[in-house]
Write an enzyme that holds these catalytic residues in place. Structure first.
Site, PDB file in Angstrom:
ATOM      1  N   ASN A  27      -2.282   6.040  58.268  1.00  0.00           N
ATOM      2  CA  ASN A  27      -0.927   6.516  58.760  1.00  0.00           C
ATOM      3  C   ASN A  27      -0.283   7.457  57.572  1.00  0.00           C
ATOM      4  O   ASN A  27       0.924   7.919  57.998  1.00  0.00           O
ATOM      5  CB  ASN A  27       0.191   5.357  59.007  1.00  0.00           C
ATOM      6  CG  ASN A  27       0.248   4.474  57.818  1.00  0.00           C
ATOM      7  OD1 ASN A  27      -0.761   3.469  57.485  1.00  0.00           O
ATOM      8  ND2 ASN A  27       1.260   4.684  56.809  1.00  0.00           N
ATOM      9  N   GLY A  29      -1.416  10.045  53.708  1.00  0.00           N
ATOM     10  CA  GLY A  29      -2.135  10.375  52.784  1.00  0.00           C
ATOM     11  C   GLY A  29      -3.559  10.433  53.291  1.00  0.00           C
ATOM     12  O   GLY A  29      -4.309  11.129  53.999  1.00  0.00           O
ATOM     13  N   GLY A  31      -5.969   8.512  54.136  1.00  0.00           N
ATOM     14  CA  GLY A  31      -6.472   7.791  55.252  1.00  0.00           C
ATOM     15  C   GLY A  31      -6.138   8.908  56.567  1.00  0.00           C
ATOM     16  O   GLY A  31      -6.962   8.932  57.546  1.00  0.00           O
ATOM     17  N   TYR A 172      -3.495  -3.351  39.456  1.00  0.00           N
ATOM     18  CA  TYR A 172      -4.167  -2.636  40.237  1.00  0.00           C
ATOM     19  C   TYR A 172      -5.492  -2.230  39.883  1.00  0.00           C
ATOM     20  O   TYR A 172      -6.390  -2.240  40.699  1.00  0.00           O
ATOM     21  CB  TYR A 172      -3.070  -1.216  39.952  1.00  0.00           C
ATOM     22  CG  TYR A 172      -4.012  -0.186  40.833  1.00  0.00           C
ATOM     23  CD1 TYR A 172      -3.978   0.024  42.265  1.00  0.00           C
ATOM     24  CD2 TYR A 172      -4.583   1.118  40.199  1.00  0.00           C
ATOM     25  CE1 TYR A 172      -4.556   0.999  43.015  1.00  0.00           C
ATOM     26  CE2 TYR A 172      -5.150   2.133  40.851  1.00  0.00           C
ATOM     27  CZ  TYR A 172      -5.152   1.980  42.390  1.00  0.00           C
ATOM     28  OH  TYR A 172      -5.588   3.049  43.008  1.00  0.00           O
TER      29      TYR A 172
END
Length: 309
Positions: A27, A29, A31, A172
């Site tokens: 949805n 960036g 991707g 992360y």
């Protein structure tokens, strides 16, 4: 190490007509770019998105620029295993799964199933998704990691930061190291089963995406500035994923990143990950913990008759 990839662009990609892809986090960036480029190359693409409204906006833009594009949006929240099961129950056979979605340096929060949000979204959600789809993937699994894996430490005794003091950047980095440990272990299991399928990883370098603006701290403002000054575009950052997903001769277990200085930008090339990412004992331990936490046990097909394009 380049195996002829220097200067590679999507224009050199084989026609992807007849091939199908699932792209998580499509949805926005990287991707969104990945889904668009694949659709423009003739592929059928499922945009697997937590925010389906934004996913539909991406799909509409793809269709406007490419009226014959085959793309659809389906709901997938990797921070909720019930959503992962619902998605996989309705997913058709595909050639390639691209595990792209992720969160970065978010405040301490937990997924619906109680996992630390970054590990739960970036690794455990994709681990479950891949395992549940494995009998319907014919070619390869691509998982997007990060240069941040270099500082990652996977604590098998406290994967979900229940005993340690939570630190967003180490959390992360742990999740991104987990992506690589997962990829290499999956390839070893493909090989052991005599499967022709491939597990490969990619990282985008430093790309300007929405990923950097959800830390909930002053770092959001700082990263918006550095993005403008230093980062490459999302189009540039998507190149390693696109190559990893479509290159016909790319070996299983490959790791693709940008060719430029410090792997921050540039055309896709094979890059090296650190020694820790190739620790087989650590990978096996992470795999066992991931199966226990998600309840997803892998069954590796012996020979899928994998397709290559």
């Amino acid at each position: 190490m380049s195996i002829g990839m220097y200067g590679w662009t999507p224009g050199e990609m084989n026609n992807q007509s007849g091939r199908s892809f699932v792209v998580t986090g499509a949805n926005s960036g990287l991707g969104a770019v990945t889904a668009r480029v694949l659709a423009e190359a003739g592929a059928s693409v499922i945009l697997a998105c937590r925010n389906t409204d934004r996913g539909e906006a991406v799909a509409d833009r793809i269709r406007k620029s490419q009226p014959e594009a085959q793309c659809e949006v389906r709901s997938l929240d990797l921070a909720d295993l019930s959503s992962v099961y619902a998605f996989t129950n309705e997913c058709p056979q595909i050639d390639v799964l691209i595990n792209n979605a992720g969160v970065m340096a978010v405040p301490k929060t937990r997924t619906k199933d109680g996992f630390e949000m970054q590990l739960g979204t970036n690794h455990l959600g994709h681990f479950a998704l891949t395992g549940l789809l494995l009998d319907r993937i014919t070619d390869r699994v691509v998982t997007v990691s990060s240069g941040m894996h270099l500082i990652g430490r996977v604590d098998l005794k406290d994967l979900n930061w229940e005993r340690r003091k939570y630190r967003r950047w180490p959390a992360y980095a742990q999740s991104k190291l987990a992506n690589l440990l997962f990829t290499y272990e999956l390839q070893r299991r493909f090989d052991a089963a005599g499967s022709g399928m491939r597990a490969v990883a990619a990282h985008p370098g430093y790309a300007s995406t929405g990923l950097q603006s959800h830390t909930g701290t002053i770092q959001d403002r700082l990263m918006r500035v550095t993005n403008k000054l230093l980062a490459q575009s999302a189009e540039g950052g998507a190149l390693p994923s696109l190559y990893a997903a479509t290159a016909p001769s790319l070996p299983g277990g490959s790791y693709v990143g940008p060719a430029g200085r410090f792997e921050q930008r540039g055309s896709p090339v094979l890059v090296r990950s650190n020694k820790r990412s190739r620790d087989r004992t650590l990978a096996k331990g992470l795999w066992e913990e991931s199966e226990a936490l998600t309840g997803v046990a892998y069954r590796i097909p012996a020979d899928t008759g994998s397709t290559q394009n």
